[in-house]
Write a protein that holds these residues in place. Structure first.
Motif, mmCIF file in Angstrom:
data_model
loop_
_atom_site.group_PDB
_atom_site.id
_atom_site.type_symbol
_atom_site.label_atom_id
_atom_site.label_comp_id
_atom_site.label_asym_id
_atom_site.label_seq_id
_atom_site.Cartn_x
_atom_site.Cartn_y
_atom_site.Cartn_z
ATOM 1 N N ALA A 55 0.847 -1.192 0.000
ATOM 2 C CA ALA A 55 0.000 0.000 0.000
ATOM 3 C C ALA A 55 0.879 1.238 0.000
ATOM 4 O O ALA A 55 1.962 1.254 0.589
ATOM 5 N N PHE A 56 0.383 2.272 -0.694
ATOM 6 C CA PHE A 56 1.113 3.522 -0.850
ATOM 7 C C PHE A 56 0.147 4.695 -0.732
ATOM 8 O O PHE A 56 -1.060 4.531 -0.913
ATOM 9 N N SER A 57 0.691 5.863 -0.481
ATOM 10 C CA SER A 57 -0.117 7.070 -0.505
ATOM 11 C C SER A 57 -0.711 7.220 -1.900
ATOM 12 O O SER A 57 -0.065 6.911 -2.894
ATOM 13 N N ALA A 58 -1.942 7.706 -1.967
ATOM 14 C CA ALA A 58 -2.595 7.942 -3.255
ATOM 15 C C ALA A 58 -2.419 9.394 -3.703
ATOM 16 O O ALA A 58 -3.139 9.872 -4.569
ATOM 17 N N THR A 59 -1.444 10.100 -3.129
ATOM 18 C CA THR A 59 -1.156 11.478 -3.511
ATOM 19 C C THR A 59 0.169 11.509 -4.263
ATOM 20 O O THR A 59 1.208 11.115 -3.734
ATOM 21 N N CYS A 60 0.117 11.965 -5.504
ATOM 22 C CA CYS A 60 1.313 12.029 -6.343
ATOM 23 C C CYS A 60 2.356 12.939 -5.701
ATOM 24 O O CYS A 60 2.029 14.019 -5.191
ATOM 25 N N THR A 61 3.601 12.513 -5.751
ATOM 26 C CA THR A 61 4.695 13.283 -5.155
ATOM 27 C C THR A 61 5.149 14.448 -6.031
ATOM 28 O O THR A 61 5.982 15.232 -5.609
ATOM 29 N N VAL A 94 -4.696 2.250 -11.503
ATOM 30 C CA VAL A 94 -3.580 1.316 -11.561
ATOM 31 C C VAL A 94 -3.805 0.500 -12.826
ATOM 32 O O VAL A 94 -4.843 -0.129 -12.987
ATOM 33 N N ALA A 95 -2.836 0.556 -13.744
ATOM 34 C CA ALA A 95 -2.976 -0.137 -15.022
ATOM 35 C C ALA A 95 -1.598 -0.501 -15.566
ATOM 36 O O ALA A 95 -0.636 0.255 -15.390
ATOM 37 N N ASP A 96 -1.505 -1.646 -16.176
ATOM 38 C CA ASP A 96 -0.274 -2.086 -16.834
ATOM 39 C C ASP A 96 0.936 -2.059 -15.899
ATOM 40 O O ASP A 96 2.035 -1.664 -16.287
ATOM 41 N N GLY A 97 0.717 -2.426 -14.628
ATOM 42 C CA GLY A 97 1.829 -2.514 -13.677
ATOM 43 C C GLY A 97 2.276 -1.207 -13.067
ATOM 44 O O GLY A 97 3.286 -1.170 -12.377
ATOM 45 N N THR A 98 1.520 -0.121 -13.305
ATOM 46 C CA THR A 98 1.898 1.166 -12.709
ATOM 47 C C THR A 98 0.702 1.845 -12.051
ATOM 48 O O THR A 98 -0.447 1.647 -12.448
ATOM 49 N N ILE A 99 1.011 2.644 -11.049
ATOM 50 C CA ILE A 99 0.047 3.515 -10.387
ATOM 51 C C ILE A 99 0.157 4.848 -11.111
ATOM 52 O O ILE A 99 1.251 5.422 -11.192
ATOM 53 N N ASN A 100 -0.944 5.342 -11.650
ATOM 54 C CA ASN A 100 -0.890 6.472 -12.572
ATOM 55 C C ASN A 100 -1.553 7.733 -12.033
ATOM 56 O O ASN A 100 -2.645 7.677 -11.470
ATOM 57 N N CYS A 101 -0.879 8.855 -12.251
ATOM 58 C CA CYS A 101 -1.425 10.173 -11.943
ATOM 59 C C CYS A 101 -1.739 10.838 -13.276
ATOM 60 O O CYS A 101 -0.842 11.063 -14.086
ATOM 61 N N ASN A 102 -2.992 11.144 -13.483
ATOM 62 C CA ASN A 102 -3.394 11.726 -14.764
ATOM 63 C C ASN A 102 -3.187 13.228 -14.854
ATOM 64 O O ASN A 102 -3.377 13.813 -15.908
ATOM 65 N N CYS A 103 -2.790 13.884 -13.756
ATOM 66 C CA CYS A 103 -2.561 15.337 -13.819
ATOM 67 C C CYS A 103 -1.406 15.670 -14.764
ATOM 68 O O CYS A 103 -1.541 16.505 -15.639
ATOM 69 N N HIS A 104 -0.257 15.015 -14.556
ATOM 70 C CA HIS A 104 0.921 15.339 -15.357
ATOM 71 C C HIS A 104 1.623 14.103 -15.909
ATOM 72 O O HIS A 104 2.718 14.202 -16.439
ATOM 73 N N GLY A 105 1.016 12.928 -15.732
ATOM 74 C CA GLY A 105 1.543 11.722 -16.361
ATOM 75 C C GLY A 105 2.539 10.912 -15.559
ATOM 76 O O GLY A 105 3.144 9.992 -16.103
ATOM 77 N N LYS A 160 4.084 8.041 -13.292
ATOM 78 C CA LYS A 160 3.743 6.632 -13.107
ATOM 79 C C LYS A 160 4.677 6.043 -12.063
ATOM 80 O O LYS A 160 5.871 6.337 -12.050
ATOM 81 N N PHE A 161 4.104 5.198 -11.202
ATOM 82 C CA PHE A 161 4.843 4.592 -10.100
ATOM 83 C C PHE A 161 4.677 3.076 -10.156
ATOM 84 O O PHE A 161 3.607 2.573 -10.513
ATOM 85 N N ALA A 162 5.712 2.336 -9.774
ATOM 86 C CA ALA A 162 5.697 0.870 -9.817
ATOM 87 C C ALA A 162 4.771 0.301 -8.745
ATOM 88 O O ALA A 162 4.786 0.756 -7.600
ATOM 89 N N VAL A 163 3.970 -0.711 -9.108
ATOM 90 C CA VAL A 163 3.079 -1.349 -8.136
ATOM 91 C C VAL A 163 3.863 -2.126 -7.081
ATOM 92 O O VAL A 163 3.379 -2.332 -5.971
ATOM 93 N N GLU A 164 5.096 -2.527 -7.394
ATOM 94 C CA GLU A 164 5.909 -3.318 -6.457
ATOM 95 C C GLU A 164 6.417 -2.499 -5.274
ATOM 96 O O GLU A 164 6.435 -2.985 -4.150
ATOM 97 N N ASP A 165 6.867 -1.264 -5.546
ATOM 98 C CA ASP A 165 7.529 -0.507 -4.484
ATOM 99 C C ASP A 165 7.225 0.992 -4.490
ATOM 100 O O ASP A 165 7.778 1.741 -3.697
ATOM 101 N N GLY A 166 6.355 1.454 -5.363
ATOM 102 C CA GLY A 166 5.985 2.858 -5.406
ATOM 103 C C GLY A 166 7.022 3.770 -6.033
ATOM 104 O O GLY A 166 6.856 4.988 -6.061
ATOM 105 N N LYS A 167 8.115 3.200 -6.561
ATOM 106 C CA LYS A 167 9.166 4.028 -7.170
ATOM 107 C C LYS A 167 8.692 4.615 -8.494
ATOM 108 O O LYS A 167 7.865 4.042 -9.189
ATOM 109 N N PRO A 174 9.395 8.595 -4.881
ATOM 110 C CA PRO A 174 8.429 7.492 -4.846
ATOM 111 C C PRO A 174 7.213 7.839 -3.997
ATOM 112 O O PRO A 174 7.248 8.767 -3.176
ATOM 113 N N LEU A 175 6.135 7.084 -4.191
ATOM 114 C CA LEU A 175 4.970 7.230 -3.327
ATOM 115 C C LEU A 175 5.319 6.676 -1.953
ATOM 116 O O LEU A 175 5.891 5.588 -1.851
ATOM 117 N N PRO A 176 5.002 7.399 -0.876
ATOM 118 C CA PRO A 176 5.276 6.874 0.463
ATOM 119 C C PRO A 176 4.454 5.615 0.726
ATOM 120 O O PRO A 176 3.287 5.533 0.356
#
Length: 152
Positions: A92-98, A107-118, A120-127, A136-138
């Motif tokens: 689990a990670f913060s849902a607020t883009c850094t 969450v799509a194609d293995g990444t957590i996505n922020c649509n504001c500016h594009g 993308k963070f890894a689902v494995e570790d938030g990097k 990374p996402l905390p």
């Protein structure tokens, strides 16, 4: 002394002269971002739970079987995204883009996505996988109890 015919008019001058505050308010309403001053950093949002309150700890989020393997689910109200990088492993990670504080939206194609500016963070570790975010996402603490996933 004013010239008889102005030679150029800026867009700002045109908008201010033709519709003033009404146009500004209408255009602001189309914005994705809130208009006006942000809440002070030291005080929580009016409807945000206090630190350690019910939504922060122990709140049930989702059934484990509802989190797709290799994907995840965003819980905007709790400001958390839960992922399942491999079968049976939940993160689990913060849902607020850094980048600029927008909420991540999917969450799509293995990444957590922020649509504001594009970003993308890894689902494995938030990097960060793709910027403009550079942090990374905390990580957020969760508990998996059988089929139930909840905030720790």
């Amino acid at each position: 002394m004013h010239p008889a015919h102005p030679t150029s008019v800026t867009r700002r001058m045109f908008v201010a002269g033709t519709c003033g505050a009404a146009c500004t308010a209408a255009l602001s309403a189309c914005s994705t971002y809130p208009v006006g001053p942000a809440a002070p950093a030291s005080s929580p949002a009016p409807d945000a739970p206090a630190q350690g309150g019910p939504a922060q700890g122990g709140a049930s989020l989702v059934a484990a079987s509802d989190v797709p393997v290799g994907g995840g689910t965003v819980f905007a109200e709790q400001d958390v995204v839960v992922t399942q990088p491999t079968a049976g492993e939940f993160r689990a990670f913060s849902a607020t883009c850094t980048h600029q504080g927008c909420p991540v939206t999917e969450v799509a194609d293995g990444t957590i996505n922020c649509n504001c500016h594009g970003s993308k963070f890894a689902v494995e570790d938030g990097k960060v996988v793709d910027g403009p975010a550079d942090s990374p996402l905390p990580e957020r603490a969760i508990e998996v109890d059988g089929e139930e996933i909840r905030l720790a």
